[in-house]
Design an enzyme around this catalytic site. Structure first.
Site, PDB file in Angstrom:
ATOM      1  N   ARG A   1      60.869  47.744  52.710  1.00  0.00           N
ATOM      2  CA  ARG A   1      62.207  47.310  52.266  1.00  0.00           C
ATOM      3  C   ARG A   1      63.281  48.267  52.793  1.00  0.00           C
ATOM      4  O   ARG A   1      64.000  47.962  53.740  1.00  0.00           O
ATOM      5  CB  ARG A   1      62.211  47.220  50.734  1.00  0.00           C
ATOM      6  CG  ARG A   1      63.361  46.442  50.140  1.00  0.00           C
ATOM      7  CD  ARG A   1      64.654  47.211  50.030  1.00  0.00           C
ATOM      8  NE  ARG A   1      64.533  48.451  49.264  1.00  0.00           N
ATOM      9  CZ  ARG A   1      65.494  49.368  49.190  1.00  0.00           C
ATOM     10  NH1 ARG A   1      66.638  49.195  49.826  1.00  0.00           N
ATOM     11  NH2 ARG A   1      65.318  50.476  48.513  1.00  0.00           N
ATOM     12  N   ASP A   2      63.348  49.454  52.228  1.00  0.00           N
ATOM     13  CA  ASP A   2      64.412  50.392  52.631  1.00  0.00           C
ATOM     14  C   ASP A   2      64.248  50.789  54.098  1.00  0.00           C
ATOM     15  O   ASP A   2      65.235  50.983  54.820  1.00  0.00           O
ATOM     16  CB  ASP A   2      64.345  51.637  51.738  1.00  0.00           C
ATOM     17  CG  ASP A   2      65.667  52.381  51.642  1.00  0.00           C
ATOM     18  OD1 ASP A   2      66.625  51.957  52.308  1.00  0.00           O
ATOM     19  OD2 ASP A   2      65.737  53.374  50.918  1.00  0.00           O
TER      20      ASP A   2
ATOM     21  N   CYS B   1      70.675  52.612  54.694  1.00  0.00           N
ATOM     22  CA  CYS B   1      71.288  51.530  53.925  1.00  0.00           C
ATOM     23  C   CYS B   1      72.425  50.926  54.751  1.00  0.00           C
ATOM     24  O   CYS B   1      73.291  51.653  55.242  1.00  0.00           O
ATOM     25  CB  CYS B   1      71.831  52.053  52.595  1.00  0.00           C
ATOM     26  SG  CYS B   1      72.719  50.791  51.672  1.00  0.00           S
TER      27      CYS B   1
ATOM     28  N   ASN C   1      64.651  57.526  54.796  1.00  0.00           N
ATOM     29  CA  ASN C   1      64.100  58.247  53.655  1.00  0.00           C
ATOM     30  C   ASN C   1      63.240  59.389  54.152  1.00  0.00           C
ATOM     31  O   ASN C   1      62.791  59.400  55.295  1.00  0.00           O
ATOM     32  CB  ASN C   1      63.179  57.312  52.873  1.00  0.00           C
ATOM     33  CG  ASN C   1      63.936  56.535  51.841  1.00  0.00           C
ATOM     34  OD1 ASN C   1      64.180  57.054  50.766  1.00  0.00           O
ATOM     35  ND2 ASN C   1      64.313  55.324  52.181  1.00  0.00           N
TER      36      ASN C   1
ATOM     37  N   HIS D   1      66.992  60.595  50.810  1.00  0.00           N
ATOM     38  CA  HIS D   1      67.109  60.399  52.268  1.00  0.00           C
ATOM     39  C   HIS D   1      67.189  61.786  52.900  1.00  0.00           C
ATOM     40  O   HIS D   1      67.638  62.746  52.270  1.00  0.00           O
ATOM     41  CB  HIS D   1      68.335  59.540  52.582  1.00  0.00           C
ATOM     42  CG  HIS D   1      68.094  58.097  52.233  1.00  0.00           C
ATOM     43  ND1 HIS D   1      67.853  57.132  53.191  1.00  0.00           N
ATOM     44  CD2 HIS D   1      68.026  57.465  51.039  1.00  0.00           C
ATOM     45  CE1 HIS D   1      67.651  55.967  52.590  1.00  0.00           C
ATOM     46  NE2 HIS D   1      67.750  56.141  51.284  1.00  0.00           N
TER      47      HIS D   1
HETATM   48  C1  LIG Z   1      74.499  41.063  45.239  1.00  0.00           C
HETATM   49  C2  LIG Z   1      75.113  40.092  46.192  1.00  0.00           C
HETATM   50  C3  LIG Z   1      74.263  38.815  46.291  1.00  0.00           C
HETATM   51  C4  LIG Z   1      76.491  39.716  45.659  1.00  0.00           C
HETATM   52  O1  LIG Z   1      77.211  39.020  46.657  1.00  0.00           O
HETATM   53  P1  LIG Z   1      78.424  38.070  46.264  1.00  0.00           P
HETATM   54  O2  LIG Z   1      78.979  37.511  47.538  1.00  0.00           O
HETATM   55  O3  LIG Z   1      79.343  38.794  45.365  1.00  0.00           O
HETATM   56  O4  LIG Z   1      77.613  36.993  45.425  1.00  0.00           O
HETATM   57  P2  LIG Z   1      77.861  35.504  45.051  1.00  0.00           P
HETATM   58  O5  LIG Z   1      77.123  35.283  43.771  1.00  0.00           O
HETATM   59  O6  LIG Z   1      79.320  35.155  45.136  1.00  0.00           O
HETATM   60  O7  LIG Z   1      77.070  34.700  46.194  1.00  0.00           O
HETATM   61  C5  LIG Z   1      77.501  34.662  47.548  1.00  0.00           C
HETATM   62  C6  LIG Z   1      76.438  33.959  48.384  1.00  0.00           C
HETATM   63  O8  LIG Z   1      75.197  34.684  48.336  1.00  0.00           O
HETATM   64  C7  LIG Z   1      74.183  33.869  47.758  1.00  0.00           C
HETATM   65  N1  LIG Z   1      73.353  34.715  46.900  1.00  0.00           N
HETATM   66  C8  LIG Z   1      73.716  35.365  45.795  1.00  0.00           C
HETATM   67  N2  LIG Z   1      72.697  36.049  45.307  1.00  0.00           N
HETATM   68  C9  LIG Z   1      71.659  35.823  46.123  1.00  0.00           C
HETATM   69  C10 LIG Z   1      70.313  36.274  46.129  1.00  0.00           C
HETATM   70  N3  LIG Z   1      69.837  37.082  45.180  1.00  0.00           N
HETATM   71  N4  LIG Z   1      69.506  35.857  47.114  1.00  0.00           N
HETATM   72  C11 LIG Z   1      69.974  35.030  48.080  1.00  0.00           C
HETATM   73  N5  LIG Z   1      71.242  34.591  48.135  1.00  0.00           N
HETATM   74  C12 LIG Z   1      72.070  34.983  47.157  1.00  0.00           C
HETATM   75  C13 LIG Z   1      74.930  32.799  46.981  1.00  0.00           C
HETATM   76  O9  LIG Z   1      74.128  31.659  46.830  1.00  0.00           O
HETATM   77  C14 LIG Z   1      76.108  32.564  47.882  1.00  0.00           C
HETATM   78  O10 LIG Z   1      75.697  31.803  48.987  1.00  0.00           O
HETATM   79  P3  LIG Z   1      76.721  30.844  49.759  1.00  0.00           P
HETATM   80  O11 LIG Z   1      77.223  29.885  48.705  1.00  0.00           O
HETATM   81  O12 LIG Z   1      77.818  31.707  50.322  1.00  0.00           O
HETATM   82  O13 LIG Z   1      75.863  30.214  50.831  1.00  0.00           O
HETATM   83  C15 LIG Z   1      75.308  40.702  47.599  1.00  0.00           C
HETATM   84  O14 LIG Z   1      76.247  41.715  47.525  1.00  0.00           O
HETATM   85  C16 LIG Z   1      74.028  41.249  48.158  1.00  0.00           C
HETATM   86  O15 LIG Z   1      73.078  40.543  48.425  1.00  0.00           O
HETATM   87  N6  LIG Z   1      73.969  42.571  48.389  1.00  0.00           N
HETATM   88  C17 LIG Z   1      72.761  43.180  48.901  1.00  0.00           C
HETATM   89  C18 LIG Z   1      72.942  44.633  49.031  1.00  0.00           C
HETATM   90  C19 LIG Z   1      71.676  45.283  49.498  1.00  0.00           C
HETATM   91  O16 LIG Z   1      70.589  44.711  49.521  1.00  0.00           O
HETATM   92  N7  LIG Z   1      71.828  46.556  49.879  1.00  0.00           N
HETATM   93  C20 LIG Z   1      70.739  47.338  50.327  1.00  0.00           C
HETATM   94  C21 LIG Z   1      69.808  47.702  49.210  1.00  0.00           C
HETATM   95  S1  LIG Z   1      70.420  48.999  48.138  1.00  0.00           S
HETATM   96  C22 LIG Z   1      69.920  50.413  48.883  1.00  0.00           C
HETATM   97  O17 LIG Z   1      69.457  50.400  49.979  1.00  0.00           O
HETATM   98  C23 LIG Z   1      69.977  51.673  48.101  1.00  0.00           C
HETATM   99  C24 LIG Z   1      68.606  52.074  47.528  1.00  0.00           C
HETATM  100  C25 LIG Z   1      68.135  51.083  46.475  1.00  0.00           C
HETATM  101  O18 LIG Z   1      67.630  52.114  48.550  1.00  0.00           O
HETATM  102  C26 LIG Z   1      68.674  53.445  46.886  1.00  0.00           C
HETATM  103  C27 LIG Z   1      69.440  54.431  47.725  1.00  0.00           C
HETATM  104  O19 LIG Z   1      69.012  54.862  48.785  1.00  0.00           O
HETATM  105  O20 LIG Z   1      70.526  54.721  47.264  1.00  0.00           O
END
Ligand SMILES: CC(C)(COP(=O)([O-])OP(=O)([O-])OC[C@H]1O[C@@H](n2cnc3c(N)ncnc32)[C@H](O)[C@@H]1OP(=O)([O-])[O-])[C@@H](O)C(=O)NCCC(=O)NCCSC(=O)C[C@@](C)(O)CC(=O)[O-]
Length: 304
Positions: A15-16, A242, A251, A211
Protein backbone atom coordinates in the site's frame (compact mmCIF):
# COMPACT_ATOMS: atom_id res chain seq x y z
CA UNK A 1 18.03 -0.36 27.69
CA UNK A 2 14.81 -2.18 28.53
CA UNK A 3 13.24 -3.21 25.21
CA UNK A 4 10.43 -5.59 24.16
CA UNK A 5 11.52 -9.22 23.57
CA UNK A 6 9.58 -9.39 20.35
CA UNK A 7 8.29 -6.91 17.81
CA UNK A 8 5.51 -7.11 15.26
CA UNK A 9 6.48 -5.90 11.83
CA UNK A 10 3.61 -4.54 9.73
CA UNK A 11 4.82 -4.42 6.16
CA UNK A 12 3.07 -1.58 4.36
CA UNK A 13 4.88 -1.89 1.03
CA UNK A 14 1.91 -3.17 -1.02
CA UNK A 15 0.00 0.00 0.00
CA UNK A 16 2.29 2.79 1.21
CA UNK A 17 5.18 1.40 -0.81
CA UNK A 18 3.38 1.40 -4.13
CA UNK A 19 0.69 4.10 -3.83
CA UNK A 20 2.99 6.80 -5.15
CA UNK A 21 4.46 4.80 -8.06
CA UNK A 22 3.87 6.56 -11.35
CA UNK A 23 4.09 3.40 -13.46
CA UNK A 24 1.16 1.02 -13.23
CA UNK A 25 2.08 -1.95 -11.10
CA UNK A 26 0.09 -4.96 -12.28
CA UNK A 27 -2.17 -6.54 -9.69
CA UNK A 28 -0.34 -9.87 -10.12
CA UNK A 29 2.95 -8.21 -9.14
CA UNK A 30 1.33 -6.76 -6.01
CA UNK A 31 -0.05 -10.18 -5.18
CA UNK A 32 3.36 -11.77 -5.73
CA UNK A 33 4.88 -9.17 -3.39
CA UNK A 34 2.30 -9.95 -0.71
CA UNK A 35 2.88 -13.69 -1.05
CA UNK A 36 6.65 -13.18 -0.87
CA UNK A 37 6.30 -11.13 2.31
CA UNK A 38 4.14 -13.81 3.89
CA UNK A 39 6.57 -16.53 2.85
CA UNK A 40 9.31 -14.53 4.59
CA UNK A 41 7.30 -14.55 7.82
CA UNK A 42 5.34 -11.29 7.72
CA UNK A 43 2.11 -11.81 9.68
CA UNK A 44 0.52 -8.41 9.18
CA UNK A 45 0.49 -6.18 6.11
CA UNK A 46 -1.33 -3.31 4.47
CA UNK A 47 -2.67 -4.89 1.31
CA UNK A 48 -4.30 -1.91 -0.39
CA UNK A 49 -6.53 1.08 0.22
CA UNK A 50 -10.18 1.64 -0.60
CA UNK A 51 -9.77 5.28 -1.52
CA UNK A 52 -10.85 7.27 -4.55
CA UNK A 53 -8.99 6.07 -7.66
CA UNK A 54 -8.99 9.68 -8.83
CA UNK A 55 -6.91 10.59 -5.78
CA UNK A 56 -4.65 7.54 -5.74
CA UNK A 57 -4.84 5.74 -9.12
CA UNK A 58 -2.27 3.12 -8.13
CA UNK A 59 -4.72 1.64 -5.60
CA UNK A 60 -7.53 1.51 -8.16
CA UNK A 61 -7.21 -2.28 -8.46
CA UNK A 62 -8.13 -2.80 -4.79
CA UNK A 63 -11.03 -5.15 -5.60
CA UNK A 64 -9.02 -7.26 -8.05
CA UNK A 65 -6.15 -7.55 -5.59
CA UNK A 66 -8.41 -8.55 -2.71
CA UNK A 67 -10.04 -11.14 -4.99
CA UNK A 68 -6.64 -12.68 -5.70
CA UNK A 69 -5.75 -12.58 -2.01
CA UNK A 70 -8.98 -14.31 -1.10
CA UNK A 71 -8.19 -17.18 -3.45
CA UNK A 72 -5.07 -17.96 -1.43
CA UNK A 73 -5.77 -16.44 1.96
CA UNK A 74 -3.39 -17.23 4.81
CA UNK A 75 -5.52 -17.40 7.96
CA UNK A 76 -2.61 -16.53 10.25
CA UNK A 77 -2.02 -13.23 8.40
CA UNK A 78 -3.80 -9.97 9.20
CA UNK A 79 -4.67 -8.18 5.95
CA UNK A 80 -5.28 -4.47 6.61
CA UNK A 81 -6.77 -1.95 4.22
CA UNK A 82 -7.15 1.83 4.39
CA UNK A 83 -10.72 3.14 4.52
CA UNK A 84 -11.28 6.90 4.60
CA UNK A 85 -15.09 6.71 4.64
CA UNK A 86 -18.08 4.36 4.52
CA UNK A 87 -17.64 3.82 0.79
CA UNK A 88 -14.16 2.50 1.53
CA UNK A 89 -15.47 0.41 4.39
CA UNK A 90 -17.94 -1.30 2.08
CA UNK A 91 -14.98 -2.52 0.01
CA UNK A 92 -13.18 -3.73 3.11
CA UNK A 93 -16.26 -5.61 4.25
CA UNK A 94 -16.97 -7.13 0.84
CA UNK A 95 -13.48 -8.61 0.65
CA UNK A 96 -13.25 -9.55 4.33
CA UNK A 97 -10.31 -7.39 5.35
CA UNK A 98 -9.11 -8.29 8.84
CA UNK A 99 -8.48 -4.68 9.82
CA UNK A 100 -9.50 -1.25 8.58
CA UNK A 101 -7.21 1.74 8.93
CA UNK A 102 -8.82 5.13 9.47
CA UNK A 103 -6.13 7.63 8.68
CA UNK A 104 -6.28 11.06 10.22
CA UNK A 105 -3.71 13.75 10.64
CA UNK A 106 -2.24 15.91 13.38
CA UNK A 107 -1.97 18.73 10.83
CA UNK A 108 -5.05 20.59 9.60
CA UNK A 109 -3.49 21.44 6.26
CA UNK A 110 -2.34 17.89 5.58
CA UNK A 111 -5.81 16.61 6.47
CA UNK A 112 -7.28 18.93 3.83
CA UNK A 113 -4.71 17.99 1.21
CA UNK A 114 -4.87 14.25 1.85
CA UNK A 115 -8.52 13.53 2.52
CA UNK A 116 -10.18 16.81 1.63
CA UNK A 117 -11.62 17.66 5.04
CA UNK A 118 -10.63 19.14 8.40
CA UNK A 119 -9.45 17.01 11.32
CA UNK A 120 -12.82 17.28 13.04
CA UNK A 121 -14.69 16.45 9.83
CA UNK A 122 -12.44 13.42 9.34
CA UNK A 123 -13.40 12.13 12.78
CA UNK A 124 -17.07 12.49 11.81
CA UNK A 125 -16.40 10.44 8.67
CA UNK A 126 -14.42 7.81 10.57
CA UNK A 127 -16.94 7.32 13.37
CA UNK A 128 -19.45 5.28 11.32
CA UNK A 129 -16.56 3.32 9.78
CA UNK A 130 -15.26 2.37 13.24
CA UNK A 131 -18.76 1.49 14.45
CA UNK A 132 -19.54 -0.63 11.38
CA UNK A 133 -16.18 -2.38 11.59
CA UNK A 134 -16.72 -3.24 15.25
CA UNK A 135 -20.19 -4.57 14.48
CA UNK A 136 -18.68 -6.76 11.76
CA UNK A 137 -15.83 -8.00 14.00
CA UNK A 138 -13.16 -6.14 12.00
CA UNK A 139 -10.27 -4.51 13.86
CA UNK A 140 -9.94 -0.72 13.73
CA UNK A 141 -6.58 1.00 13.58
CA UNK A 142 -6.26 4.75 13.68
CA UNK A 143 -3.22 6.35 12.09
CA UNK A 144 -2.07 9.90 12.80
CA UNK A 145 -0.09 11.35 9.91
CA UNK A 146 2.26 14.29 10.34
CA UNK A 147 2.60 13.48 14.04
CA UNK A 148 5.97 15.24 14.22
CA UNK A 149 6.14 17.50 11.21
CA UNK A 150 4.01 18.57 8.27
CA UNK A 151 5.13 19.51 4.75
CA UNK A 152 2.79 22.53 4.89
CA UNK A 153 2.79 23.62 8.55
CA UNK A 154 6.26 22.64 9.76
CA UNK A 155 6.68 21.33 13.29
CA UNK A 156 3.60 19.79 14.91
CA UNK A 157 2.96 20.12 18.64
CA UNK A 158 2.54 16.90 20.66
CA UNK A 159 -0.73 18.35 21.97
CA UNK A 160 -2.14 17.89 18.42
CA UNK A 161 -1.19 14.21 18.56
CA UNK A 162 -2.85 13.90 21.96
CA UNK A 163 -6.00 15.58 20.62
CA UNK A 164 -6.31 13.34 17.56
CA UNK A 165 -5.47 10.21 19.57
CA UNK A 166 -8.26 10.98 22.03
CA UNK A 167 -10.75 11.65 19.24
CA UNK A 168 -9.83 8.41 17.42
CA UNK A 169 -9.94 6.34 20.60
CA UNK A 170 -13.29 7.90 21.56
CA UNK A 171 -14.85 6.74 18.28
CA UNK A 172 -13.50 3.20 18.70
CA UNK A 173 -9.94 2.95 17.35
CA UNK A 174 -8.31 0.05 19.19
CA UNK A 175 -4.85 0.93 18.03
CA UNK A 176 -3.01 4.15 17.17
CA UNK A 177 -0.20 4.48 14.66
CA UNK A 178 2.02 7.49 15.19
CA UNK A 179 3.31 8.43 11.75
CA UNK A 180 6.21 10.64 10.78
CA UNK A 181 4.96 11.09 7.23
CA UNK A 182 7.86 13.16 5.95
CA UNK A 183 10.59 11.64 8.10
CA UNK A 184 11.64 14.86 9.80
CA UNK A 185 11.41 13.45 13.32
CA UNK A 186 14.39 13.00 15.58
CA UNK A 187 14.35 10.81 18.71
CA UNK A 188 13.23 13.29 21.38
CA UNK A 189 10.50 14.74 19.14
CA UNK A 190 9.31 11.25 18.31
CA UNK A 191 9.29 10.33 22.00
CA UNK A 192 7.18 13.40 22.73
CA UNK A 193 4.68 12.46 20.02
CA UNK A 194 4.46 8.90 21.35
CA UNK A 195 4.07 10.07 24.94
CA UNK A 196 1.25 12.35 23.81
CA UNK A 197 -0.55 9.36 22.29
CA UNK A 198 0.19 7.29 25.42
CA UNK A 199 -1.97 9.68 27.45
CA UNK A 200 -5.00 8.08 25.80
CA UNK A 201 -3.98 4.56 24.75
CA UNK A 202 -1.78 1.85 26.20
CA UNK A 203 1.66 1.58 24.66
CA UNK A 204 0.95 -2.03 23.65
CA UNK A 205 -1.65 -0.62 21.22
CA UNK A 206 0.65 1.95 19.63
CA UNK A 207 2.78 1.50 16.54
CA UNK A 208 5.46 3.65 14.97
CA UNK A 209 5.48 4.55 11.27
CA UNK A 210 8.68 6.30 10.31
CA UNK A 211 9.65 7.43 6.85
CA UNK A 212 13.40 7.56 6.41
CA UNK A 213 13.66 10.80 4.44
CA UNK A 214 16.27 12.29 6.77
CA UNK A 215 17.91 8.99 7.74
CA UNK A 216 16.40 9.11 11.24
CA UNK A 217 14.05 6.15 11.11
CA UNK A 218 16.19 3.51 12.85
CA UNK A 219 17.11 5.98 15.58
CA UNK A 220 13.44 6.76 15.98
CA UNK A 221 12.59 3.07 16.24
CA UNK A 222 15.30 2.58 18.84
CA UNK A 223 13.96 5.41 20.94
CA UNK A 224 10.39 4.10 20.52
CA UNK A 225 11.53 0.64 21.66
CA UNK A 226 12.85 2.22 24.83
CA UNK A 227 9.30 3.47 25.53
CA UNK A 228 7.95 -0.05 24.98
CA UNK A 229 6.51 0.40 21.48
CA UNK A 230 6.55 -3.08 19.95
CA UNK A 231 4.85 -2.63 16.56
CA UNK A 232 6.32 -0.89 13.52
CA UNK A 233 5.15 -0.19 10.00
CA UNK A 234 7.95 -0.83 7.57
CA UNK A 235 8.25 -1.24 3.83
CA UNK A 236 10.35 -3.83 2.04
CA UNK A 237 13.23 -2.24 0.09
CA UNK A 238 12.23 1.08 1.67
CA UNK A 239 9.53 1.60 -0.95
CA UNK A 240 7.08 4.38 -0.60
CA UNK A 241 5.94 7.92 -0.15
CA UNK A 242 2.70 9.78 0.14
CA UNK A 243 1.25 11.48 -2.97
CA UNK A 244 0.01 14.35 -0.78
CA UNK A 245 3.27 14.94 1.11
CA UNK A 246 5.72 16.45 -1.33
CA UNK A 247 9.26 15.19 -0.85
CA UNK A 248 8.23 12.30 1.39
CA UNK A 249 10.39 9.31 0.56
CA UNK A 250 9.92 5.72 1.51
CA UNK A 251 9.25 4.09 4.78
CA UNK A 252 12.07 2.63 6.76
CA UNK A 253 13.11 -0.57 4.99
CA UNK A 254 11.74 -3.74 6.58
CA UNK A 255 15.08 -5.47 6.02
CA UNK A 256 16.99 -2.74 7.91
CA UNK A 257 14.60 -2.89 10.85
CA UNK A 258 14.69 -6.69 10.99
CA UNK A 259 18.49 -6.63 10.80
CA UNK A 260 18.68 -4.16 13.71
CA UNK A 261 16.11 -5.98 15.84
CA UNK A 262 17.66 -9.41 15.32
CA UNK A 263 21.04 -7.94 16.15
CA UNK A 264 19.52 -6.74 19.44
CA UNK A 265 18.14 -10.21 20.18
CA UNK A 266 14.56 -9.08 19.49
CA UNK A 267 12.38 -11.66 17.76
CA UNK A 268 10.34 -10.64 14.69
CA UNK A 269 9.42 -14.02 13.19
CA UNK A 270 10.80 -12.76 9.87
CA UNK A 271 13.31 -14.73 7.79
CA UNK A 272 15.73 -12.02 6.65
CA UNK A 273 17.41 -14.31 4.12
CA UNK A 274 14.12 -14.76 2.31
CA UNK A 275 13.03 -11.15 2.77
CA UNK A 276 16.03 -9.64 0.99
CA UNK A 277 15.06 -11.47 -2.20
CA UNK A 278 11.48 -10.21 -1.98
CA UNK A 279 12.75 -6.63 -1.73
CA UNK A 280 15.18 -7.09 -4.58
CA UNK A 281 12.54 -8.64 -6.84
CA UNK A 282 10.12 -5.73 -6.46
CA UNK A 283 12.98 -3.21 -6.80
CA UNK A 284 14.03 -4.90 -10.06
CA UNK A 285 10.47 -4.84 -11.31
CA UNK A 286 10.14 -1.13 -10.55
CA UNK A 287 13.60 -0.39 -11.95
CA UNK A 288 14.60 1.18 -8.64
CA UNK A 289 17.61 1.02 -6.44
CA UNK A 290 16.98 -1.21 -3.47
CA UNK A 291 16.39 1.24 -0.59
CA UNK A 292 17.53 -1.19 2.11
CA UNK A 293 21.18 -0.91 3.06
CA UNK A 294 21.09 -4.19 4.99
CA UNK A 295 19.59 -5.99 1.98
CA UNK A 296 22.20 -4.54 -0.37
CA UNK A 297 25.02 -5.61 1.94
CA UNK A 298 23.62 -9.10 2.45
CA UNK A 299 22.91 -9.58 -1.27
CA UNK A 300 26.44 -8.44 -2.14
CA UNK A 301 27.85 -10.99 0.30
CA UNK A 302 25.91 -13.75 -1.45
CA UNK A 303 27.69 -12.85 -4.70
CA UNK A 304 31.18 -13.08 -3.14
C1 LIG B 1 -11.22 10.60 1.16
C2 LIG B 1 -11.57 11.03 -0.22
C3 LIG B 1 -12.39 9.94 -0.94
C4 LIG B 1 -12.43 12.29 -0.12
O1 LIG B 1 -12.55 12.88 -1.40
P1 LIG B 1 -13.76 13.86 -1.72
O2 LIG B 1 -13.59 14.33 -3.13
O3 LIG B 1 -13.85 14.89 -0.66
O4 LIG B 1 -14.95 12.83 -1.55
P2 LIG B 1 -16.41 12.76 -2.10
O5 LIG B 1 -17.17 11.96 -1.10
O6 LIG B 1 -16.90 14.12 -2.50
O7 LIG B 1 -16.26 11.86 -3.41
C5 LIG B 1 -15.61 12.31 -4.59
C6 LIG B 1 -15.51 11.15 -5.58
O8 LIG B 1 -14.73 10.08 -5.02
C7 LIG B 1 -15.53 8.90 -4.90
N1 LIG B 1 -15.18 8.24 -3.64
C8 LIG B 1 -15.35 8.70 -2.40
N2 LIG B 1 -14.89 7.82 -1.52
C9 LIG B 1 -14.42 6.78 -2.23
C10 LIG B 1 -13.82 5.56 -1.85
N3 LIG B 1 -13.62 5.23 -0.58
N4 LIG B 1 -13.45 4.71 -2.82
C11 LIG B 1 -13.65 5.02 -4.13
N5 LIG B 1 -14.20 6.18 -4.53
C12 LIG B 1 -14.59 7.04 -3.59
C13 LIG B 1 -16.96 9.40 -4.93
O9 LIG B 1 -17.82 8.38 -5.36
C14 LIG B 1 -16.86 10.53 -5.91
O10 LIG B 1 -16.77 10.00 -7.21
P3 LIG B 1 -17.29 10.83 -8.47
O11 LIG B 1 -18.75 11.10 -8.19
O12 LIG B 1 -16.47 12.09 -8.56
O13 LIG B 1 -17.04 9.89 -9.63
C15 LIG B 1 -10.32 11.38 -1.06
O14 LIG B 1 -9.72 12.50 -0.52
C16 LIG B 1 -9.33 10.25 -1.10
O15 LIG B 1 -9.58 9.18 -1.62
N6 LIG B 1 -8.13 10.46 -0.54
C17 LIG B 1 -7.13 9.41 -0.51
C18 LIG B 1 -5.92 9.89 0.18
C19 LIG B 1 -4.91 8.79 0.27
O16 LIG B 1 -5.16 7.61 0.03
N7 LIG B 1 -3.69 9.21 0.65
C20 LIG B 1 -2.61 8.31 0.82
C21 LIG B 1 -2.78 7.44 2.03
S1 LIG B 1 -2.46 8.27 3.58
C22 LIG B 1 -0.81 8.09 3.80
O17 LIG B 1 -0.11 7.66 2.94
C23 LIG B 1 -0.25 8.38 5.15
C24 LIG B 1 0.00 7.10 5.97
C25 LIG B 1 -1.31 6.41 6.33
O18 LIG B 1 0.79 6.18 5.24
C26 LIG B 1 0.73 7.43 7.26
C27 LIG B 1 1.86 8.40 7.05
O19 LIG B 1 2.88 8.09 6.45
O20 LIG B 1 1.64 9.51 7.49
Amino acid sequence: MNVPGSVQIIDVSPRDGLQNEKQTVPTEIKFELIEGLIDAGIKKLEATSFVSPKWVPQMGDNSELMQLINQARHPEVCYSVLTPNMRGFEGALKFAADEVVIFGSASETFSQKNINCSIDESIERFAPVAAAAKAAGIKVRGVISCAVGCPYEGEIAPSQVAYVTKRLVDIGAEHIGVADTIGVGTPIKVQNALKAAMQYIDVKDISGHFHDTYGQALANILTSLSLGVAQYDTSVAGLGGCPYAKGATGNVATEDVVYMLHGMGIDTGVDLDKLIHVGQRISDFLGRNNGSRAAKALLAKLQD
